[in-house]
Design an enzyme around this catalytic site. Structure first.
Site, PDB file in Angstrom:
ATOM      1  CD  GLU A 183     -14.650  20.565  61.130  1.00 46.20           C
ATOM      2  OE1 GLU A 183     -13.802  20.040  60.385  1.00 46.20           O
ATOM      3  OE2 GLU A 183     -14.903  20.146  62.266  1.00 46.20           O
ATOM      4  CB  CYS A 235      -5.813   7.160  67.605  1.00 45.89           C
ATOM      5  SG  CYS A 235      -4.983   6.054  66.441  1.00 45.89           S
ATOM      6  CB  CYS A 294      -3.215   1.542  72.709  1.00 42.57           C
ATOM      7  SG  CYS A 294      -2.306   2.115  71.243  1.00 42.57           S
ATOM      8  CB  CYS A 326      -8.256   3.078  71.924  1.00 42.44           C
ATOM      9  SG  CYS A 326      -9.040   2.973  70.296  1.00 42.44           S
ATOM     10  CB  CYS A 367      -6.517  -1.748  67.078  1.00 46.13           C
ATOM     11  SG  CYS A 367      -5.338  -0.681  66.233  1.00 46.13           S
TER      12      CYS A 367
END
Length: 377
Positions: free
Chosen positions: A40, A195, A202, A205, A211
């Site tokens: 991270e 995204c 798209c 997705c 959306c």
């Protein structure tokens, strides 16, 4: 169809993650807070493809947080060199020490305790808690902000206080009780693979039917870009001193700054591109200080000749996120083994050192390469 919220939103993403999300990243499916934390921190403002090699090298050198805590800071900085944003490396080392000193070498399980550690903000704490310990904790990194802004049609720069508060409210409302780690991984993967900032996929997705940005034709407009602000342009003169081994004069940067804890060639601020000739007295002063400091009296005349020729030397451009740096070079070849000269590969150095060395070699051959690529440090 209205945007999904709460458990329905989470269920869609968890299902998508299991079928289409990334499954082979080395820190995934480990339940190891140390490995999750390391990944991270490295992934902050850095892409996965760049991080993978650094992550592997760090784990080989420091298999546990105790190993990292006990390492000399210079060794940590050398392993990090080239990854950029060096404050992350200093915080990484400081965090490891605190995990050992305060928590017995085990990362804490609560978001609040994780946030109390150096370099761990709310989103990173949420990622560690959920991915390693299954805690119902929200995340809000850059990828997630983009997903939320587009899906819910949120306009306004995401780092603006009111917009950021709205995004955190969405994040907290949507994280499910069950499988929060898989859900958070799905959010990150969705932003990294579907995204994406430009030309998003798209059609792949799982949220495309509801959306808001897609329905309104605003996918390319969201999230709202950061208001443009001119980066300061700084000008420097640097000196390459190389001995007969090919070792180079390097100095440890101890003061606060972008390269704190790293080794660089000597450099000082000088006049701007438009007024370089007017700054000759300052350049002469800088060179005189370097001659005395590094024992280069035998090369004084050579350096004076180079100073007069600097006006015609092209600038080496080094771009960082928040500043644009321009360098011109003085070059000295000294006999024997010189005090203060080091083999560059044996010290943690930022990318600019390698670029200056390349420039020095190119100038010696009267062929200067163009240096315009964006670097991270």
């Amino acid at each position: 169809m209205s945007p999904l919220t709460g458990e329905p939103f989470g269920e869609v993403l968890v299902r998508w993650q299991k079928q289409h999300g990334r499954q082979t990243l080395p820190w995934q499916h480990t339940g190891d807070a140390y490995k999750v934390w390391l990944s991270e921190v490295m992934l902050q403002q850095t892409q996965v493809t760049t991080v993978l090699a650094y992550y592997t090298r760090f784990l080989q050198a420091y298999p546990t947080v105790a190993d990292l805590a006990g390492a000399p800071e210079q060794d940590v900085m050398q392993l990090w060199a080239g990854l950029g944003y060096y404050t992350r490396a200093r915080n990484l080392h400081a965090c490891a020490k605190q995990v050992v000193a305060r928590f017995g070498g085990q990362f804490p399980r609560t978001v609040a305790e994780l946030e109390s550690l150096p370099g761990i903000g709310q989103s990173t704490a949420g990622a560690i808690a959920s991915l390693a310990y299954g805690v119902q904790a929200p995340i809000l990194d850059g990828n997630v902000k983009r997903v939320f802004c587009r899906y819910y049609g949120i306009e306004g720069y995401p780092e603006q206080t009111t917009i950021k508060k709205t995004l955190w409210a969405i994040a907290e409302a949507n994280v499910p009780e069950q499988q929060p780690g898989i859900y958070n991984q799905a959010l990150m993967d969705l932003g990294a693979t579907c995204c994406v900032p430009r030309n998003p996929a798209c059609s792949a997705c799982p949220l495309m039917q509801s959306c808001v940005a897609l329905q309104k034709g605003m996918v390319g407009l969201l999230p709202t870009p950061k208001p443009k602000k001119a980066r300061p342009e700084l000008h420097f003169v640097s000196m390459i001193v190389e001995d007969e081994r090919g070792a180079v004069l390097l100095e440890l940067q101890t003061g606060k700054g972008v390269w704190q804890g790293l080794w660089t060639t000597p450099f000082e601020a000088c006049g701007s591109q438009g007024g370089f000739a007017d700054d000759f007295d300052n350049l002469t002063r800088i060179a005189a200080v370097w001659v005395e400091r590094y024992g280069l009296q035998a090369h004084r005349v050579e350096l004076e000749h180079q100073l007069r020729a600097l006006q015609g030397q092209p600038w080496l451009v080094h771009e960082l996120t928040h500043r644009k740096m321009h360098f011109k070079l003085l070059r000295v070849k000294v006999p024997g083994v010189w005090v203060g000269c080091h083999v560059v590969s044996e010290k943690p150095v930022p990318k600019i050192v390698h670029k200056l060395l390349e420039q020095s070699r190119a100038l010696a051959q009267a062929a200067v390469p163009q240096q315009n690529a964006l670097d991270l440090g």
